[in-house]
Design a protein around this motif. Sequence first.
Motif, PDB file in Angstrom:
ATOM      1  N   MET A   1       0.846  -1.162   0.000  1.00 32.50           N
ATOM      2  CA  MET A   1       0.000   0.000   0.000  1.00 32.50           C
ATOM      3  C   MET A   1       0.898   1.234   0.000  1.00 32.50           C
ATOM      4  O   MET A   1       1.626   1.483   0.943  1.00 32.50           O
ATOM      5  CB  MET A   1      -0.899  -0.056   1.239  1.00 32.50           C
ATOM      6  N   LYS A   2       0.836   1.995  -1.052  1.00 34.45           N
ATOM      7  CA  LYS A   2       1.661   3.198  -1.187  1.00 34.45           C
ATOM      8  C   LYS A   2       0.749   4.412  -1.122  1.00 34.45           C
ATOM      9  O   LYS A   2      -0.008   4.691  -2.039  1.00 34.45           O
ATOM     10  CB  LYS A   2       2.423   3.146  -2.522  1.00 34.45           C
ATOM     11  N   THR A   3       0.766   5.086   0.033  1.00 37.75           N
ATOM     12  CA  THR A   3       0.006   6.326   0.172  1.00 37.75           C
ATOM     13  C   THR A   3       0.863   7.319   0.930  1.00 37.75           C
ATOM     14  O   THR A   3       1.863   6.967   1.534  1.00 37.75           O
ATOM     15  CB  THR A   3      -1.309   6.123   0.965  1.00 37.75           C
ATOM     16  N   ASN A   4       0.422   8.532   0.907  1.00 35.96           N
ATOM     17  CA  ASN A   4       1.080   9.557   1.683  1.00 35.96           C
ATOM     18  C   ASN A   4       0.317   9.676   2.997  1.00 35.96           C
ATOM     19  O   ASN A   4      -0.373  10.645   3.238  1.00 35.96           O
ATOM     20  CB  ASN A   4       1.064  10.879   0.911  1.00 35.96           C
ATOM     21  N   SER A   5       0.412   8.654   3.811  1.00 40.45           N
ATOM     22  CA  SER A   5      -0.368   8.633   5.040  1.00 40.45           C
ATOM     23  C   SER A   5       0.511   8.323   6.247  1.00 40.45           C
ATOM     24  O   SER A   5       0.207   7.453   7.033  1.00 40.45           O
ATOM     25  CB  SER A   5      -1.497   7.614   4.928  1.00 40.45           C
ATOM     26  N   ALA A  84      -8.633   4.612  -1.312  1.00 43.19           N
ATOM     27  CA  ALA A  84      -8.353   3.208  -1.653  1.00 43.19           C
ATOM     28  C   ALA A  84      -8.357   2.351  -0.393  1.00 43.19           C
ATOM     29  O   ALA A  84      -8.897   1.235  -0.399  1.00 43.19           O
ATOM     30  CB  ALA A  84      -7.012   3.092  -2.382  1.00 43.19           C
ATOM     31  N   GLU A  85      -7.786   2.846   0.687  1.00 43.76           N
ATOM     32  CA  GLU A  85      -7.768   2.098   1.937  1.00 43.76           C
ATOM     33  C   GLU A  85      -9.186   1.873   2.462  1.00 43.76           C
ATOM     34  O   GLU A  85      -9.516   0.809   2.969  1.00 43.76           O
ATOM     35  CB  GLU A  85      -6.928   2.819   2.997  1.00 43.76           C
ATOM     36  N   LEU A  86     -10.027   2.901   2.325  1.00 48.86           N
ATOM     37  CA  LEU A  86     -11.416   2.766   2.766  1.00 48.86           C
ATOM     38  C   LEU A  86     -12.134   1.708   1.929  1.00 48.86           C
ATOM     39  O   LEU A  86     -12.872   0.884   2.473  1.00 48.86           O
ATOM     40  CB  LEU A  86     -12.150   4.107   2.676  1.00 48.86           C
ATOM     41  N   GLU A  87     -11.914   1.722   0.619  1.00 48.92           N
ATOM     42  CA  GLU A  87     -12.573   0.726  -0.240  1.00 48.92           C
ATOM     43  C   GLU A  87     -12.170  -0.685   0.172  1.00 48.92           C
ATOM     44  O   GLU A  87     -13.008  -1.594   0.220  1.00 48.92           O
ATOM     45  CB  GLU A  87     -12.247   0.976  -1.707  1.00 48.92           C
ATOM     46  N   ARG A  88     -10.896  -0.886   0.486  1.00 47.08           N
ATOM     47  CA  ARG A  88     -10.440  -2.217   0.930  1.00 47.08           C
ATOM     48  C   ARG A  88     -11.099  -2.603   2.257  1.00 47.08           C
ATOM     49  O   ARG A  88     -11.532  -3.733   2.448  1.00 47.08           O
ATOM     50  CB  ARG A  88      -8.921  -2.261   1.058  1.00 47.08           C
ATOM     51  N   ALA A  89     -11.159  -1.664   3.168  1.00 51.95           N
ATOM     52  CA  ALA A  89     -11.776  -1.939   4.469  1.00 51.95           C
ATOM     53  C   ALA A  89     -13.260  -2.274   4.303  1.00 51.95           C
ATOM     54  O   ALA A  89     -13.769  -3.219   4.922  1.00 51.95           O
ATOM     55  CB  ALA A  89     -11.604  -0.746   5.406  1.00 51.95           C
ATOM     56  N   LEU A  90     -13.952  -1.523   3.457  1.00 49.83           N
ATOM     57  CA  LEU A  90     -15.377  -1.776   3.238  1.00 49.83           C
ATOM     58  C   LEU A  90     -15.613  -3.116   2.538  1.00 49.83           C
ATOM     59  O   LEU A  90     -16.591  -3.812   2.832  1.00 49.83           O
ATOM     60  CB  LEU A  90     -16.000  -0.634   2.426  1.00 49.83           C
ATOM     61  N   ALA A  91     -14.713  -3.477   1.635  1.00 52.15           N
ATOM     62  CA  ALA A  91     -14.858  -4.758   0.932  1.00 52.15           C
ATOM     63  C   ALA A  91     -14.772  -5.934   1.908  1.00 52.15           C
ATOM     64  O   ALA A  91     -15.413  -6.971   1.692  1.00 52.15           O
ATOM     65  CB  ALA A  91     -13.804  -4.888  -0.157  1.00 52.15           C
ATOM     66  N   ALA A  92     -14.011  -5.764   2.968  1.00 56.03           N
ATOM     67  CA  ALA A  92     -13.845  -6.846   3.943  1.00 56.03           C
ATOM     68  C   ALA A  92     -14.784  -6.698   5.149  1.00 56.03           C
ATOM     69  O   ALA A  92     -14.787  -7.551   6.030  1.00 56.03           O
ATOM     70  CB  ALA A  92     -12.395  -6.873   4.431  1.00 56.03           C
ATOM     71  N   ALA A  93     -15.576  -5.639   5.182  1.00 51.83           N
ATOM     72  CA  ALA A  93     -16.439  -5.370   6.333  1.00 51.83           C
ATOM     73  C   ALA A  93     -17.525  -6.436   6.485  1.00 51.83           C
ATOM     74  O   ALA A  93     -17.972  -7.039   5.509  1.00 51.83           O
ATOM     75  CB  ALA A  93     -17.074  -3.986   6.201  1.00 51.83           C
ATOM     76  N   ARG A  94     -17.927  -6.630   7.724  1.00 53.12           N
ATOM     77  CA  ARG A  94     -18.986  -7.586   8.026  1.00 53.12           C
ATOM     78  C   ARG A  94     -20.136  -6.886   8.735  1.00 53.12           C
ATOM     79  O   ARG A  94     -19.953  -5.821   9.327  1.00 53.12           O
ATOM     80  CB  ARG A  94     -18.457  -8.690   8.939  1.00 53.12           C
ATOM     81  N   VAL A  95     -21.294  -7.504   8.669  1.00 55.27           N
ATOM     82  CA  VAL A  95     -22.448  -7.056   9.441  1.00 55.27           C
ATOM     83  C   VAL A  95     -22.641  -8.053  10.573  1.00 55.27           C
ATOM     84  O   VAL A  95     -22.736  -9.255  10.342  1.00 55.27           O
ATOM     85  CB  VAL A  95     -23.714  -6.980   8.561  1.00 55.27           C
ATOM     86  N   ILE A  96     -22.621  -7.541  11.794  1.00 57.87           N
ATOM     87  CA  ILE A  96     -22.835  -8.371  12.977  1.00 57.87           C
ATOM     88  C   ILE A  96     -24.011  -7.755  13.742  1.00 57.87           C
ATOM     89  O   ILE A  96     -23.832  -6.825  14.525  1.00 57.87           O
ATOM     90  CB  ILE A  96     -21.576  -8.411  13.877  1.00 57.87           C
ATOM     91  N   PRO A  97     -25.208  -8.244  13.479  1.00 56.01           N
ATOM     92  CA  PRO A  97     -26.359  -7.646  14.157  1.00 56.01           C
ATOM     93  C   PRO A  97     -26.333  -7.951  15.654  1.00 56.01           C
ATOM     94  O   PRO A  97     -25.944  -9.049  16.058  1.00 56.01           O
ATOM     95  CB  PRO A  97     -27.567  -8.301  13.498  1.00 56.01           C
ATOM     96  N   PRO A  98     -26.707  -6.966  16.463  1.00 54.19           N
ATOM     97  CA  PRO A  98     -26.769  -7.241  17.897  1.00 54.19           C
ATOM     98  C   PRO A  98     -27.919  -8.209  18.149  1.00 54.19           C
ATOM     99  O   PRO A  98     -28.883  -8.258  17.400  1.00 54.19           O
ATOM    100  CB  PRO A  98     -27.041  -5.872  18.515  1.00 54.19           C
ATOM    101  N   GLY A  99     -27.796  -8.964  19.174  1.00 55.79           N
ATOM    102  CA  GLY A  99     -28.859  -9.903  19.479  1.00 55.79           C
ATOM    103  C   GLY A  99     -28.722 -10.457  20.866  1.00 55.79           C
ATOM    104  O   GLY A  99     -27.750 -10.201  21.569  1.00 55.79           O
ATOM    105  N   VAL A 100     -29.688 -11.231  21.219  1.00 55.78           N
ATOM    106  CA  VAL A 100     -29.719 -11.862  22.525  1.00 55.78           C
ATOM    107  C   VAL A 100     -29.824 -13.358  22.288  1.00 55.78           C
ATOM    108  O   VAL A 100     -30.660 -13.816  21.513  1.00 55.78           O
ATOM    109  CB  VAL A 100     -30.926 -11.367  23.345  1.00 55.78           C
ATOM    110  N   ASP A 101     -28.963 -14.100  22.933  1.00 55.68           N
ATOM    111  CA  ASP A 101     -29.013 -15.557  22.849  1.00 55.68           C
ATOM    112  C   ASP A 101     -30.094 -16.031  23.816  1.00 55.68           C
ATOM    113  O   ASP A 101     -29.848 -16.228  25.008  1.00 55.68           O
ATOM    114  CB  ASP A 101     -27.650 -16.142  23.211  1.00 55.68           C
ATOM    115  N   THR A 102     -31.305 -16.193  23.294  1.00 56.14           N
ATOM    116  CA  THR A 102     -32.426 -16.560  24.166  1.00 56.14           C
ATOM    117  C   THR A 102     -32.274 -17.955  24.753  1.00 56.14           C
ATOM    118  O   THR A 102     -32.901 -18.271  25.758  1.00 56.14           O
ATOM    119  CB  THR A 102     -33.766 -16.451  23.414  1.00 56.14           C
TER     120      THR A 102
END
Length: 173
Positions: A1-5, A84-102
């Motif tokens: 990853m080559k950025t000026n960051s 570009a870094e954001l696009e990579r992060a979003l591509a790997a992002a997951r949805v973890i809905p909150p819930g209760v283990d009844t």
Amino acid sequence: MKTNSTAFATWSRPALAFFQENQITYPLAPEAPELERDRHYGLINVLSAVRADGLAFNSAFHRREFERGSRELLAALPRPNPRAELERALAAARVIPPGVDTEAIPLGPGAEAGAPLRVLFSHRGEHDKDPAGFLSAVRVARANGARLELVVCGESFSSVPGEIEAERRALAE
């Protein structure tokens, strides 16, 4: 990853950035014009997402909203920025809905037959939680014959907007 960051490289990395909401698309109070949105809080969210080892959202809706808002925010900023870094992060992002283990919670026998349904509003009473909409839905349900026991336990404030007070009065009748 080559950025000026180089500034990004000095931060410690969170293992997981979990967003249940974000500062880019967080609803402003109705009386606050859009010009009052402070974009640097949104940029903090973007940089946190980029630097985390993992990225997760509580719903697909919030993931889409963050993606849309982040792209708009970064498009308005000068380059270089972490698109570009954001696009990579979003591509790997997951949805973890909150819930209760009844299965893990002993629920007990429940209410007696014919008892009203207990409905909980556990949010603070501010515009982004739409308490007036909730109270209106309860009023309509009751008007249509639903037997409800309403429990409101979120934080309340000394100044209650008129629409919420009107719904409270209508429910008390």
